[in-house]
Motif scaffolding. Structure first.
Motif, short mmCIF file in Angstrom:
data_model
loop_
_atom_site.label_atom_id
_atom_site.label_comp_id
_atom_site.label_asym_id
_atom_site.label_seq_id
_atom_site.Cartn_x
_atom_site.Cartn_y
_atom_site.Cartn_z
N TYR A 148 42.50 47.73 35.94
CA TYR A 148 42.04 46.33 35.86
C TYR A 148 42.22 45.63 37.20
O TYR A 148 43.02 46.06 38.04
CB TYR A 148 42.82 45.57 34.76
CG TYR A 148 44.31 45.66 34.89
CD1 TYR A 148 45.02 44.82 35.75
CD2 TYR A 148 45.04 46.61 34.18
CE1 TYR A 148 46.39 44.93 35.88
CE2 TYR A 148 46.41 46.73 34.31
CZ TYR A 148 47.09 45.88 35.16
OH TYR A 148 48.44 45.98 35.31
N VAL A 149 41.45 44.56 37.35
CA VAL A 149 41.57 43.68 38.52
C VAL A 149 41.75 42.26 37.99
O VAL A 149 40.97 41.82 37.13
CB VAL A 149 40.30 43.74 39.40
CG1 VAL A 149 40.42 42.80 40.58
CG2 VAL A 149 40.05 45.16 39.88
N GLY A 150 42.80 41.57 38.43
CA GLY A 150 43.07 40.21 37.95
C GLY A 150 42.62 39.16 38.95
O GLY A 150 42.90 39.28 40.15
N TRP A 151 41.92 38.14 38.46
CA TRP A 151 41.43 37.05 39.31
C TRP A 151 42.04 35.73 38.89
O TRP A 151 41.99 35.37 37.71
CB TRP A 151 39.89 36.95 39.20
CG TRP A 151 39.18 38.20 39.64
CD1 TRP A 151 38.65 39.17 38.83
CD2 TRP A 151 38.94 38.63 40.98
NE1 TRP A 151 38.10 40.17 39.59
CE2 TRP A 151 38.25 39.86 40.92
CE3 TRP A 151 39.23 38.08 42.24
CZ2 TRP A 151 37.85 40.56 42.06
CZ3 TRP A 151 38.84 38.78 43.37
CH2 TRP A 151 38.16 40.00 43.28
N GLU A 152 42.61 35.03 39.84
CA GLU A 152 43.15 33.70 39.56
C GLU A 152 41.98 32.73 39.39
O GLU A 152 40.99 32.80 40.12
CB GLU A 152 44.02 33.25 40.75
CG GLU A 152 44.59 31.87 40.60
CD GLU A 152 46.11 31.89 40.50
OE1 GLU A 152 46.75 32.67 41.22
OE2 GLU A 152 46.63 31.12 39.68
N THR A 153 42.11 31.84 38.41
CA THR A 153 41.07 30.82 38.21
C THR A 153 41.70 29.44 38.38
O THR A 153 42.91 29.32 38.56
CB THR A 153 40.47 30.92 36.79
OG1 THR A 153 41.50 30.55 35.85
CG2 THR A 153 39.97 32.32 36.48
N GLY A 184 31.27 48.84 34.48
CA GLY A 184 32.37 49.43 33.70
C GLY A 184 33.76 49.05 34.18
O GLY A 184 34.76 49.61 33.73
N ILE A 185 33.85 48.09 35.11
CA ILE A 185 35.14 47.69 35.69
C ILE A 185 35.73 46.56 34.84
O ILE A 185 35.03 45.59 34.51
CB ILE A 185 34.95 47.20 37.14
CG1 ILE A 185 34.30 48.30 37.99
CG2 ILE A 185 36.27 46.73 37.74
CD1 ILE A 185 33.60 47.80 39.23
N ARG A 186 37.03 46.69 34.52
CA ARG A 186 37.69 45.64 33.75
C ARG A 186 38.21 44.55 34.68
O ARG A 186 38.98 44.83 35.62
CB ARG A 186 38.86 46.21 32.94
CG ARG A 186 39.71 45.12 32.28
CD ARG A 186 40.67 45.70 31.29
NE ARG A 186 41.70 44.75 30.92
CZ ARG A 186 42.18 44.60 29.69
NH1 ARG A 186 41.71 45.33 28.70
NH2 ARG A 186 43.14 43.73 29.43
N HIS A 187 37.81 43.31 34.40
CA HIS A 187 38.30 42.15 35.14
C HIS A 187 39.08 41.24 34.21
O HIS A 187 38.73 41.11 33.04
CB HIS A 187 37.12 41.33 35.72
CG HIS A 187 36.25 42.10 36.65
ND1 HIS A 187 36.42 42.12 38.01
CD2 HIS A 187 35.17 42.89 36.41
CE1 HIS A 187 35.49 42.88 38.58
NE2 HIS A 187 34.72 43.36 37.63
N GLU A 188 40.12 40.60 34.76
CA GLU A 188 40.90 39.64 33.97
C GLU A 188 40.87 38.29 34.68
O GLU A 188 41.09 38.22 35.90
CB GLU A 188 42.33 40.17 33.82
CG GLU A 188 42.35 41.51 33.09
CD GLU A 188 43.71 42.12 32.84
OE1 GLU A 188 43.77 43.15 32.13
OE2 GLU A 188 44.71 41.60 33.37
N LEU A 189 40.58 37.26 33.91
CA LEU A 189 40.49 35.89 34.45
C LEU A 189 41.75 35.16 34.03
O LEU A 189 41.91 34.83 32.86
CB LEU A 189 39.25 35.18 33.88
CG LEU A 189 37.92 35.88 34.12
CD1 LEU A 189 36.82 35.24 33.26
CD2 LEU A 189 37.54 35.81 35.60
N ILE A 190 42.66 34.95 34.98
CA ILE A 190 43.99 34.48 34.61
C ILE A 190 44.20 33.02 34.98
O ILE A 190 43.51 32.47 35.83
CB ILE A 190 45.08 35.34 35.31
CG1 ILE A 190 45.13 35.06 36.83
CG2 ILE A 190 44.86 36.82 35.07
CD1 ILE A 190 46.51 35.08 37.39
#
Ligand SMILES: [Fe+2]
Length: 301
Positions: free
Chosen positions: A62-67, A111-117
Motif C-alpha cells: 500500500y501507499v498512504g497519502w496525507e489529505t 491494481g495499486i492500493r492507495h490509502e487516503l489518510i
C-alpha cells in the motif's frame, strides 16, 4: 485533497533484515513492531513512515497519502465514485495500526492500493537517526516519492490527474522509458509512473531524501562496506536535480537515496526531457530485476 506521501508498506520474507538495514544503512529509527510483527521505521517526528510486513513474497502492499482531513479525503472519494472506483472506510483498528485517525482505501486502475489518510500521529519523542546523519527532508513534502510502472500509462495518467488531483511536473521520453512525474506539494514529484514493458504493473522505487550531501556519501560507503547492491551509481537527475544513488533493499525493491531535490510550484509549465539524468546513475547489477510485484488486492491490507 492529497497533500503529501505519508507512508509506504511492503511485504517480505526477509522483513526482519530491515531491523538492522533500516537504522544502520538508511539512518531511519526502528520503533515498536506492528501487530503482525511488521518492522516499522521512523524518518521524522511522525510515528513511522515505512512498514515492512512479514509475507511469503516480496511485494508492495500500500501507499498512504496525507489529505487535508476527513473532508478533503471525502472529496477525493466522491471523485473516485464518480469515476467508478469504490473506496472503503478503514475500521478504527485498521487506522490505529497505521497510527492515523482514519483512512479510506481503494485499488487504482493498475491494481495499486492507495490509502487516503487524515490525522497522522506524531511521536512524543524526537527523531533519533539510526546512524550518524543529519536526518531526512520530509515535513510538508512528505516521505519522498514512489515510482510505478503501469501497463496503460494514458489511463493511469488521466486517473492520477483528474481523479486524485496530482499535477504534472514533467515528462521524460527516453526510449524505452516514457514517464510522467506528478507533484502535490513543493517536492518536484511525490509520484511518477512509467510505461510498463508488459501487461503487469510493478513498483520501481521509493526515494528518500537526506538533509545533507554527506549523508548520501556516507550511505554509499556503507553499501560498499556491507555488499549491498548499488543498482545505479551516484548521479544527478535532469528534472528534480536530485543527487542520488539506487540500492537494492532486503525486500527486493530499490531505494533512491538522495539529496538536493529542487522544488516545483503550480505556476511552472510542465517540462519535457529526453534524458533521466545529467550525469551518473549508470545501471549496475543487471541480474537484479527493477520490477517489484504489486500484491494482489486480497493481500494488500
Ligand atoms: Fe526517483
Amino acid at each position: 485533497m492529497i497533500t503529501s506521501l505519508a507512508y509506504f508498506g511492503a511485504t517480505s520474507p526477509d522483513y526482519k533484515e530491515w531491523e538492522s538495514f533500516g537504522p544502520s544503512i538508511l539512518g531511519c529509527e526502528l520503533v515498536e513492531p506492528g501487530p503482525d510483527g511488521a518492522v516499522c521505521l521512523r524518518f521524522d517526528e511522525m510515528a513511522y513512515r515505512v512498514a515492512i510486513h512479514p509475507g511469503e513474497e516480496n511485494g508492495v502492499a500500500y501507499v498512504g497519502w496525507e489529505t487535508t482531513g476527513i473532508e478533503g479525503a471525502g472529496q477525493v472519494v466522491a471523485r473516485l465514485e464518480a469515476y467508478g472506483i469504490k473506496a472503503k472506510r478503514a475500521s478504527e483498528d485498521e487506522a490505529a495500526v497505521r497510527k492515523v485517525i482514519g483512512f479510506y482505501w481503494f485499488i487504482d486502475p493498475a491494481g495499486i492500493r492507495h490509502e487516503l489518510i487524515w490525522g497522522h500521529m506524531r511521536s512524543k519523542t524526537s527523531f533519533h537517526p539510526g546512524r550518524a546523519m543529519s536526518g531526512f527532508r520530509t515535513g510538508d513534502q512528505g516521505l519522498g516519492h514512489v515510482v510505478f510502472a503501469v501497463p496503460d500509462l494514458e489511463q493511469n495518467d488521466r486517473f492520477y490527474r483528474d481523479v486524485l488531483g496530482f499535477k504534472l511536473s514533467d515528462t521524460v521520453d527516453m526510449p524505452p522509458i516514457y514517464a510522467f512525474f506528478y507533484h502535490v506539494n513543493g517536492r518536484h514529484h511525490s509520484l511518477a509512473v512509467a510505461r510498463a514493458p508488459g501487461d503487469k504493473a510493478a513498483f520501481l522505487h521509493l526515494m528518500i531524501e537526506t538533509r545533507s550531501l554527506d549523508d548520501v556519501g556516507a550511505g554509499l560507503d556503507l553499501c560498499l562496506k556491507h555488499d549491498i547492491p548499488i543498482t545505479r551509481t551516484l548521479g544527478c537527475h535532469t528534472n528534480d536535480r536530485m543527487v542520488s544513488f539506487y540500492l537494492q533493499s532486503p525486500a527486493n525493491f530499490r531505494i533512491e537515496y538522495g539529496w538536493g531535490g529542487e522544488d516545483v510550484d503550480d505556476l511552472c509549465a510542465p517540462r519535457y526531457y529526453d534524458q533521466t539524468s545529467s550525469w551518473g546513475h549508470h545501471p549496475q547489477h543487471p541480474e537484479l530485476s527493477p520490477f517489484l510485484p504489486i500484491k494482489p488486492a486480497n493481500q494488500q491490507g
